[in-house]
Design an enzyme around this catalytic site. Structure first.
Site, mmCIF file in Angstrom:
data_model
loop_
_atom_site.group_PDB
_atom_site.id
_atom_site.type_symbol
_atom_site.label_atom_id
_atom_site.label_comp_id
_atom_site.label_asym_id
_atom_site.label_seq_id
_atom_site.Cartn_x
_atom_site.Cartn_y
_atom_site.Cartn_z
ATOM 1 N N HIS A 69 -5.683 1.326 -3.795
ATOM 2 C CA HIS A 69 -4.845 0.953 -2.829
ATOM 3 C C HIS A 69 -4.483 -0.519 -2.965
ATOM 4 O O HIS A 69 -5.215 -1.195 -4.139
ATOM 5 C CB HIS A 69 -5.577 0.730 -1.525
ATOM 6 C CG HIS A 69 -6.822 -0.099 -1.333
ATOM 7 N ND1 HIS A 69 -6.781 -1.040 -0.582
ATOM 8 C CD2 HIS A 69 -8.052 -0.123 -2.197
ATOM 9 C CE1 HIS A 69 -7.942 -1.846 -0.702
ATOM 10 N NE2 HIS A 69 -8.921 -1.214 -1.586
ATOM 11 N N HIS B 226 -2.548 1.071 6.922
ATOM 12 C CA HIS B 226 -3.022 1.095 5.537
ATOM 13 C C HIS B 226 -3.022 2.364 4.975
ATOM 14 O O HIS B 226 -3.699 3.317 5.846
ATOM 15 C CB HIS B 226 -4.161 0.029 5.419
ATOM 16 C CG HIS B 226 -4.439 -0.245 3.775
ATOM 17 N ND1 HIS B 226 -3.713 -0.754 2.982
ATOM 18 C CD2 HIS B 226 -5.603 -0.034 3.006
ATOM 19 C CE1 HIS B 226 -4.125 -1.200 1.806
ATOM 20 N NE2 HIS B 226 -5.251 -0.631 1.727
ATOM 21 N N CYS C 86 0.954 -0.999 -0.198
ATOM 22 C CA CYS C 86 0.094 0.046 -0.025
ATOM 23 C C CYS C 86 0.962 1.419 0.211
ATOM 24 O O CYS C 86 0.573 2.351 -0.696
ATOM 25 C CB CYS C 86 -0.850 0.030 1.111
ATOM 26 S SG CYS C 86 -0.373 0.160 2.873
#
Length: 174
Positions: A134, A122, A70
């Site tokens: 993502h 994240h 990510c």
């Protein structure tokens, strides 16, 4: 089992409680995102994120050829606009300029946390229309998701930016 936990350093243990659901067809749709009103840097970041859809997740990855985690996807897209970012999701969150959710612009970053703590685990790139791009985790590919997804709503930590904005910023959600 796949996890989003590969984005922060050091590599945390995999936990099945922090795996987002597989996106629905609505979440992965590729509707046109209007980029004509954005600054050139925002356009580049969003364009590179969109072009990365389908690239395999690779822990520590930072390129189309090797795959992305990510934070690696975020570094890659910003590097294309000539902007150097910290490598980990945690440091991106700490160093970015806070953005209030109702003033978020395409190219800004959205961060997610574990439920029991406020730890960043994240990050994704906001592209407009409540959507973001993502790299969700092991055995998955870079994808488009929505902030309206109950999983992401529950885990949302805040939005930050490394891109120039026009006008005053409102108070952060933090």
């Amino acid at each position: 089992m796949a996890a989003l936990l590969g984005c922060s350093s050091p590599r945390p243990p995999i936990s099945s409680t922090h795996i987002p659901p597989t996106p629905t067809p609505f979440e992965t749709r590729r509707s046109k995102t209007r980029l004509t009103h954005l600054s050139p840097n925002r356009t580049i970041v969003v364009d590179l994120a969109l072009k990365s859809i389908g690239t395999p997740y690779t822990w520590g990855g930072t390129s189309l050829s090797s795959g992305f985690d990510c934070s690696g996807l975020v570094v890659y897209a910003h590097k294309g606009a000539g902007i150097r970012l910290p490598r980990s999701a945690k440091n991106q969150f700490l160093k970015g300029q806070a953005v209030f959710l109702d003033t978020i612009l395409p190219g800004d970053l959205v961060f997610f946390r574990t439920l029991d703590k406020k730890n960043v685990f994240h990050v994704g790139i906001f592209i407009g229309q409540n959507d973001f791009i993502h790299a969700p985790g092991k055995h998955r590919t870079v994808t488009r998701s929505t902030l309206a997804n109950p999983y992401f709503k529950k885990h949302f930590l805040g939005a930050k930016s490394f891109l120039q904005t026009i006008g005053p910023q409102k108070k952060s959600l933090e």
